[in-house]
Enzyme design. Structure first.
Site, PDB file in Angstrom:
ATOM      1  N   ARG A 162     -22.425  15.335  21.361  1.00  0.00           N
ATOM      2  CA  ARG A 162     -22.414  14.013  20.729  1.00  0.00           C
ATOM      3  C   ARG A 162     -21.212  13.167  21.135  1.00  0.00           C
ATOM      4  O   ARG A 162     -20.174  13.702  21.546  1.00  0.00           O
ATOM      5  CB  ARG A 162     -22.382  14.151  19.202  1.00  0.00           C
ATOM      6  CG  ARG A 162     -23.729  14.498  18.619  1.00  0.00           C
ATOM      7  CD  ARG A 162     -23.627  14.776  17.154  1.00  0.00           C
ATOM      8  NE  ARG A 162     -24.956  14.861  16.562  1.00  0.00           N
ATOM      9  CZ  ARG A 162     -25.208  15.341  15.364  1.00  0.00           C
ATOM     10  NH1 ARG A 162     -24.234  15.796  14.610  1.00  0.00           N
ATOM     11  NH2 ARG A 162     -26.437  15.368  14.902  1.00  0.00           N
TER      12      ARG A 162
ATOM     13  N   GLY B 266       0.830  -1.205   0.000  1.00  0.00           N
ATOM     14  CA  GLY B 266       0.000   0.000   0.000  1.00  0.00           C
ATOM     15  C   GLY B 266       0.859   1.248   0.000  1.00  0.00           C
ATOM     16  O   GLY B 266       1.922   1.278   0.618  1.00  0.00           O
TER      17      GLY B 266
ATOM     18  N   ASP C  31       1.067   1.715   9.011  1.00  0.00           N
ATOM     19  CA  ASP C  31       0.722   0.870  10.166  1.00  0.00           C
ATOM     20  C   ASP C  31       1.846   0.823  11.202  1.00  0.00           C
ATOM     21  O   ASP C  31       1.622   0.423  12.334  1.00  0.00           O
ATOM     22  CB  ASP C  31       0.413  -0.557   9.698  1.00  0.00           C
ATOM     23  CG  ASP C  31      -0.630  -0.590   8.592  1.00  0.00           C
ATOM     24  OD1 ASP C  31      -1.480   0.316   8.560  1.00  0.00           O
ATOM     25  OD2 ASP C  31      -0.579  -1.511   7.761  1.00  0.00           O
TER      26      ASP C  31
ATOM     27  N   GLY D  52       6.438  -2.760   3.141  1.00  0.00           N
ATOM     28  CA  GLY D  52       6.088  -3.159   4.497  1.00  0.00           C
ATOM     29  C   GLY D  52       6.565  -4.581   4.754  1.00  0.00           C
ATOM     30  O   GLY D  52       7.316  -5.157   3.954  1.00  0.00           O
TER      31      GLY D  52
ATOM     32  N   GLY E 209      -0.997  -9.712  -5.834  1.00  0.00           N
ATOM     33  CA  GLY E 209      -0.194 -10.328  -6.885  1.00  0.00           C
ATOM     34  C   GLY E 209       1.150 -10.817  -6.398  1.00  0.00           C
ATOM     35  O   GLY E 209       2.181 -10.589  -7.043  1.00  0.00           O
TER      36      GLY E 209
ATOM     37  N   SER F  70       5.709  -7.158   1.927  1.00  0.00           N
ATOM     38  CA  SER F  70       6.551  -6.977   0.734  1.00  0.00           C
ATOM     39  C   SER F  70       7.967  -7.445   0.996  1.00  0.00           C
ATOM     40  O   SER F  70       8.604  -8.062   0.130  1.00  0.00           O
ATOM     41  CB  SER F  70       6.595  -5.504   0.313  1.00  0.00           C
ATOM     42  OG  SER F  70       5.315  -5.068  -0.043  1.00  0.00           O
TER      43      SER F  70
ATOM     44  N   GLN G 155      -5.551   8.827   5.136  1.00  0.00           N
ATOM     45  CA  GLN G 155      -4.370   8.670   5.999  1.00  0.00           C
ATOM     46  C   GLN G 155      -3.124   8.316   5.189  1.00  0.00           C
ATOM     47  O   GLN G 155      -2.007   8.390   5.677  1.00  0.00           O
ATOM     48  CB  GLN G 155      -4.620   7.564   7.030  1.00  0.00           C
ATOM     49  CG  GLN G 155      -5.662   7.955   8.063  1.00  0.00           C
ATOM     50  CD  GLN G 155      -6.293   6.750   8.745  1.00  0.00           C
ATOM     51  OE1 GLN G 155      -5.939   6.406   9.841  1.00  0.00           O
ATOM     52  NE2 GLN G 155      -7.240   6.115   8.079  1.00  0.00           N
TER      53      GLN G 155
HETATM   54  O1  F6P Z   1      -1.228  -1.440   5.244  1.00  0.00           O
HETATM   55  C1  F6P Z   1      -1.699  -0.161   4.942  1.00  0.00           C
HETATM   56  C2  F6P Z   1      -3.218  -0.141   4.938  1.00  0.00           C
HETATM   57  O2  F6P Z   1      -3.630   1.189   4.672  1.00  0.00           O
HETATM   58  C3  F6P Z   1      -3.864  -0.652   6.209  1.00  0.00           C
HETATM   59  O3  F6P Z   1      -3.830   0.270   7.261  1.00  0.00           O
HETATM   60  C4  F6P Z   1      -5.234  -0.980   5.688  1.00  0.00           C
HETATM   61  O4  F6P Z   1      -5.834  -1.987   6.486  1.00  0.00           O
HETATM   62  C5  F6P Z   1      -4.975  -1.488   4.286  1.00  0.00           C
HETATM   63  O5  F6P Z   1      -3.715  -0.970   3.908  1.00  0.00           O
HETATM   64  C6  F6P Z   1      -5.994  -1.063   3.271  1.00  0.00           C
HETATM   65  O6  F6P Z   1      -5.674  -1.709   2.080  1.00  0.00           O
HETATM   66  P1  F6P Z   1      -6.255  -1.291   0.665  1.00  0.00           P
HETATM   67  O7  F6P Z   1      -5.353  -0.227   0.120  1.00  0.00           O
HETATM   68  O8  F6P Z   1      -6.186  -2.557  -0.113  1.00  0.00           O
HETATM   69  O9  F6P Z   1      -7.652  -0.783   0.866  1.00  0.00           O
END
Ligand code: F6P
Length: 361
Positions: free
Chosen positions: A177, A14, A142, A116, A81, A119, A286
């Protein structure tokens, strides 16, 4: 004079903020420090599977200092992949030899992979199978790569989540709230804990600390009676529901990711506390945006150090940040121990010291 080296660089898994800053640092050090050529491989191992292999020569013009501020990765990336189990005809097939052949076709003397823990495991296996000199650079929002205090992208994700809390707090207060904010982090609660403390959350739930809904509801009721009329609850995406089940979303292509615990929790807390409750799922924002200054510094330190490791002939290493220093450790340290939060983590103690409810007591 020794022949001019060619090194490859790829981003895998990611994306996150700071990847372009790493790429630029690799290029700057390789070109200016060692006089080498750098090839940027497209979309992680996917670019190595294609024929012709997809890679772009990187130099001081197309990988310049302004890249340090750019989100995403100019090389592209992928988090599916695995070449050892590549999806094919409804099953999987091993395409690892094709990837290794792709690296040979490019004539690489070494490969630097930015990824990460998942990978790193794949790239290390490929490197061992193909005898490829490899150095890894940790990145992930993460922050769950072993042996390093920080991975590229983590600080930016925490900043985005903190800013989200800053924006939720006034509207929570205006409407009396309970605001639930679900943040990413895969199996770790680093983003939730750090942003929750920085943003002044009232409750932080992380997957590493089992919680009780009764404890959380009682804390919110007491807060609303004795302190303030609203509550901010930060929950990490991998927190399980009350019955202990993972909350996931299955996507059209068949894969699943965490997502939805915020809504499950929001409904339960509304019922149990009687408070009007709203839920925000922060999601992929994020991962984007400009990297923070500290992610840029980490990226620069990691990129320069990784290239210097190649120059020293030190391979199968992971570049890490420890005690304000850039160091390197055996690559296996990236994934031999899941660096999740532990109960005596400094930040766990700080959260408790601030009176933040972690759901367990
Ligand atoms: O590992 C990074 C991350 O953003 C995680 O925090 C999240 O669970 C996951 O990737 C989301 O993956 P995708 O990009 O496949 O939606």
């Amino acid at each position: 004079m020794p022949p001019r080296k060619t090194i490859g660089v790829l981003t895998s898994g990611g994306d996150c903020a700071g990847l372009n800053a790493v790429i630029r640092a690799v290029v700057a050090r390789a070109v200016l420090g060692h006089g080498w050529r750098v090839l940027g491989i497209h979309q992680g191992t996917h670019g190595l599977l294609r024929r012709p292999v997809e890679a772009t020569p990187l130099d001081l013009h197309n990988a310049n200092p302004s890249m340090a501020r750019m989100a995403g990765t100019i090389l592209g990336t992928t988090n599916y992949g695995d070449p050892f189990a590549y999806p094919a005809d409804g099953g999987v097939t091993d395409r690892s030899e094709e990837v290794i052949e792709g690296i040979r076709l490019l004539g690489l003397d070494a490969l630097i992979g930015i990824g990460g823990d998942g990978s790193m495991a794949i790239l290390r296996r490929l490197a061992q199978q193909g005898g490829i000199p490899f150095v890894g650079i940790p990145k992930t929002i993460d922050n769950d790569v072993g042996a390093t205090e920080s991975s590229v992208g983590y600080h930016t994700a925490v900043m985005v989540a903190t800013e989200a809390i800053d924006r939720l707090q006034p509207t929570a207060a205006s409407h009396d709230r309970v605001m639930v904010l679900e943040v990413m982090g895969r199996d770790s609660g680093h983003i939730a804990l750090a942003a929750g403390i920085a943003g002044g959350a009232d409750v932080i739930l992380v997957p590493e600390i089992p919680y009780s809904l009764d404890v959380v509801a009682a804390h919110i009721i007491r807060l609303r009676q004795a302190e303030h009329n609203f509550a901010i609850v930060v929950v990490a995406e991998a927190v399980r529901d009350n019955a202990g089940a993972r909350v996931e979303r299955r996507h059209a292509l068949g894969n699943a990711t965490y997502g939805g615990i915020g809504h499950v929790l929001g409904e339960a807390l509304a019922r149990m506390t009687g408070a009007e409750t709203r839920v925000t799922v922060l999601g992929h924002v994020q991962r984007g945006g400009q990297p923070t200054w500290d992610d840029r510094l980490l990226a620069c330190a990691f990129g320069v150090h990784a290239v210097d490791l190649v120059a020293e002939g030190k391979f199968d290493r992971l570049v890490v940040w420890q005690n304000r220093r850039v160091l390197d450790v055996p690559l296996i340290a990236a994934f031999d121990r899941a660096p999740l939060l532990v109960s005596d983590d400094t930040l766990v103690g700080i959260a408790r010291g601030l009176g933040i409810c972690l759901g367990d007591r």
